[in-house]
Write an enzyme that holds these catalytic residues in place. Structure first.
Site, PDB file in Angstrom:
ATOM      1  N   GLU A 141       0.849  -1.188   0.000  1.00 42.26           N
ATOM      2  CA  GLU A 141       0.000   0.000   0.000  1.00 42.26           C
ATOM      3  C   GLU A 141       0.882   1.235   0.000  1.00 42.26           C
ATOM      4  O   GLU A 141       2.074   1.167   0.339  1.00 42.26           O
ATOM      5  CB  GLU A 141      -0.887   0.021   1.255  1.00 42.26           C
ATOM      6  CG  GLU A 141      -1.881  -1.117   1.340  1.00 42.26           C
ATOM      7  CD  GLU A 141      -2.615  -1.163   2.670  1.00 42.26           C
ATOM      8  OE1 GLU A 141      -2.248  -0.386   3.581  1.00 42.26           O
ATOM      9  OE2 GLU A 141      -3.551  -1.965   2.801  1.00 42.26           O
ATOM     10  N   HIS A 181      -7.040   1.792   6.900  1.00 40.68           N
ATOM     11  CA  HIS A 181      -7.078   0.990   8.110  1.00 40.68           C
ATOM     12  C   HIS A 181      -5.875   1.231   8.999  1.00 40.68           C
ATOM     13  O   HIS A 181      -5.655   0.494   9.935  1.00 40.68           O
ATOM     14  CB  HIS A 181      -7.221  -0.489   7.778  1.00 40.68           C
ATOM     15  CG  HIS A 181      -6.038  -1.094   7.095  1.00 40.68           C
ATOM     16  ND1 HIS A 181      -5.751  -0.852   5.787  1.00 40.68           N
ATOM     17  CD2 HIS A 181      -5.069  -1.916   7.547  1.00 40.68           C
ATOM     18  CE1 HIS A 181      -4.659  -1.516   5.449  1.00 40.68           C
ATOM     19  NE2 HIS A 181      -4.220  -2.167   6.506  1.00 40.68           N
TER      20      HIS A 181
END
Length: 290
Positions: A209, A248
């Protein structure tokens, strides 16, 4: 062979009798995972899901021979659960808990240094070796046994990649969800290294990510290691605004190399087969493996 967990792992569940622990332990047992008991302070000596409950991890190690733990303990107490497991001699500690305070994780991270254990997570989906052990919250039916290893920050993309690989007629050795928190026990590089050294893993999928340096560090290690096995890479978050990390928790923003574009460039320079969308992962693995 397998990485981290297998059919012989003796697994305990910390937070065993809570709602999350109960639900996911049930799923793990149904999958065939060797769950030998669980830990809930004050409930030692009772049975839950037809497995013994212990007051402490030390008791579980002594009486059930536990060597692996999965943690479903609320955030305020999860770091203590990690340290308790490490202190009791647990070899593989998998922490699912999301929202552990960073200061607590710093303390836990420092505590486990020098201990004979490996921490996966926190805030992760866990680890699965298909057909042997599911130590986590992933949907077991998606994963079939094979020769492709998966390392991923994202739980959802772990399942997506596994599903694509299986649809291409291939399968998975072990999938490791490392978690997306700023402080985690096992990095992308360390997880890739485990799979690179596993004789049965022939190809590795590395899903990252935006934010942080983990994927760049892993890619550079793969190149330095001689690109012994093909690695397929994907970076999520390419369309996110500059400077954003994933929702998250992401990783700590680390400078010029933490954008999706920069990470992909570094990965390509290191000989990794980079794809631009998750939908291409399975096809690329199939193309490489023939």
């Amino acid at each position: 062979m397998s990485v981290l967990v297998n059919k012989n792992s003796k697994i305990i569940v910390q937070g065993f009798t809570g709602s999350e622990g109960t639900f996911h332990a049930s799923q793990m047992i149904e999958y065939g995972t060797n769950v030998v008991g669980g830990v809930t302070p004050g409930k030692g000596g009772t049975l839950h899901l037809d497995r013994p409950v212990f007051n402490t991890v030390k008791d579980a190690v002594k009486e059930a021979g536990a060597d692996t733990s999965i943690i479903f303990v609320p955030p305020a107490f999860a770091a203590d659960a990690i340290m308790e497991a490490a202190d009791a001699g647990i070899k593989v500690i998998i922490c699912i808990t999301e929202g552990i305070p960073v200061a607590d994780m710093i303390r836990a991270y420092d505590f486990i240094q020098g201990k004979d254990c490996r921490l996966v997570g926190p805030n992760c989906p866990g680890v699965i070796t298909p057909g042997e052990a599911k130590v986590g919250i992933m949907p077991g039916f998606v994963f079939k046994k094979g020769s492709v290893g998966i390392v991923s920050k994202s739980g959802t993309l772990t399942y997506e990649a596994a599903d694509q690989v299986v649809k291409q007629g291939l399968g998975i050795t072990t999938a490791i969800g490392i978690g997306g928190d700023p402080i985690i026990g096992t990095t992308t590089k360390q997880a890739v290294e485990l799979l690179m050294n596993d004789p049965e893993t022939e190809c590795i999928i590395m899903i990252g990510e935006i934010g942080g340096q983990l994927e760049a560090d892993a890619a550079k290690w793969v190149k330095a290691d001689g690109n012994r096995k093909p690695v397929v890479g994907f970076i999520a978050g390419e369309t996110a605004p500059k400077g954003r990390t994933m929702g998250h928790a992401g990783a700590i923003v680390g400078g010029a190399d933490d954008t999706a574009e920069a990470k992909k460039r570094i990965m390509r320079e290191c000989g990794i087969h980079v794809v631009d969308s998750p939908a291409e992962i399975g096809k690329k693995v199939k193309e490489i493996m023939g």
